[in-house]
Write a protein that holds these residues in place. Structure first.
Motif, PDB file in Angstrom:
ATOM      1  N   LEU A   1      15.161  18.860  24.704  1.00  0.00           N
ATOM      2  CA  LEU A   1      15.537  18.107  25.905  1.00  0.00           C
ATOM      3  C   LEU A   1      15.944  16.696  25.489  1.00  0.00           C
ATOM      4  O   LEU A   1      15.160  15.745  25.625  1.00  0.00           O
ATOM      5  CB  LEU A   1      14.364  18.062  26.896  1.00  0.00           C
ATOM      6  N   PRO A   2      17.142  16.532  24.954  1.00  0.00           N
ATOM      7  CA  PRO A   2      17.538  15.235  24.379  1.00  0.00           C
ATOM      8  C   PRO A   2      17.569  14.077  25.369  1.00  0.00           C
ATOM      9  O   PRO A   2      17.498  12.921  24.974  1.00  0.00           O
ATOM     10  CB  PRO A   2      18.929  15.517  23.799  1.00  0.00           C
ATOM     11  N   ARG A   3      17.675  14.377  26.664  1.00  0.00           N
ATOM     12  CA  ARG A   3      17.729  13.313  27.668  1.00  0.00           C
ATOM     13  C   ARG A   3      16.375  13.045  28.319  1.00  0.00           C
ATOM     14  O   ARG A   3      16.285  12.309  29.303  1.00  0.00           O
ATOM     15  CB  ARG A   3      18.750  13.684  28.753  1.00  0.00           C
ATOM     16  N   ALA A   4      15.345  13.642  27.777  1.00  0.00           N
ATOM     17  CA  ALA A   4      14.028  13.549  28.418  1.00  0.00           C
ATOM     18  C   ALA A   4      13.284  12.261  28.087  1.00  0.00           C
ATOM     19  O   ALA A   4      12.224  12.002  28.646  1.00  0.00           O
ATOM     20  CB  ALA A   4      13.178  14.745  28.004  1.00  0.00           C
ATOM     21  N   GLY A   5      13.805  11.450  27.189  1.00  0.00           N
ATOM     22  CA  GLY A   5      13.126  10.207  26.847  1.00  0.00           C
ATOM     23  C   GLY A   5      12.103  10.404  25.745  1.00  0.00           C
ATOM     24  O   GLY A   5      11.981  11.485  25.152  1.00  0.00           O
TER      25      GLY A   5
END
Length: 223
Positions: free
Chosen positions: A145-149
């Protein structure tokens, strides 16, 4: 005349005997001070490369490396600051899944060999067992999940590090380190823990145990 010669010979022998005793005593004192104030190297740079492991799930291509600086206050106790990186992967295709983990730690360091036998420091010994324990801060990034922080975690770190000295300044060793993460929100497959039925949907994360097994070099300098 003979009496005078005998007297002078007697006094000369006594003087030589006195000087010999004083010289012997002085040499013993100097030797004792030199031995008691043995110089040791107190700064070490440690570099390790190896693997990471967890109980669950099964990992593929686990990678670990770390870099640290250790300062010894004496022959037994010191402090260690280090940075470590771990790559956790559970799947490579069709979608890469896993975590990248970066950590920094401050630890107490101990030469266990010298602690158990203080006299061993004065032996001509090439083998030492070091231990370390402390606290640190971990930042994990999900690849799944690269955009999950980022997941920011506190950790406890502990380990044991047998070393064999190749030279006076260079040693090779094996390091086994364990870490306990507090409130980890990404699992090692890169997904949120609360989406995994194993954790019953808890949004608060979970504590996890990680281990590193690595081979490394330690370069020591300073007095």
């Amino acid at each position: 005349m003979s009496n005078i010669a005998d007297y002078l010979t007697y006094k000369s022998n006594k003087c030589m005997e006195f000087l010999t005793k004083k010289l012997t005593l002085a040499l013993l004192l100097v030797s004792s001070l030199t031995f008691g104030q043995r110089v040791y190297n107190n700064v070490s740079i440690d570099v390790d490369y190896g693997i990471s492991g967890v109980k669950d799930p099964e990992l593929i291509d686990p990678v670990h490396y770390d870099f640290g600086v250790r300062y010894m206050f004496g022959d037994t106790w010191g402090i260690k600051l280090d940075y470590g990186f771990d790559k956790f992967r559970t799947q490579k295709s069709p979608i890469e899944m896993g975590l990248n983990s970066h950590r920094i730690s401050a630890q107490a360091a101990c030469n266990l060999t010298n602690l158990l036998d203080p006299r061993s420091y004065f032996y001509n010994r090439d083998f030492n067992v070091l231990t370390h324990v402390g606290l640190g801060y971990t930042v994990q990034k999900s690849v799944t999940l690269p955009r999950a922080g980022n997941d920011e975690i506190g950790h406890i770190i502990f380990g044991i590090n047998p070393q064999y000295s190749i030279t006076d300044n260079l040693a090779v060793g094996i390091d086994f380190t364990g870490l306990v993460h507090f409130s980890q929100h990404f699992w090692f497959d890169g997904k949120y823990t609360y989406t995994d039925p194993v954790f019953n949907g808890t949004p608060n994360g979970t504590s996890t145990l990680i281990y590193n097994l690595s081979l490394g070099l330690s370069y020591t300098f300073g007095e």
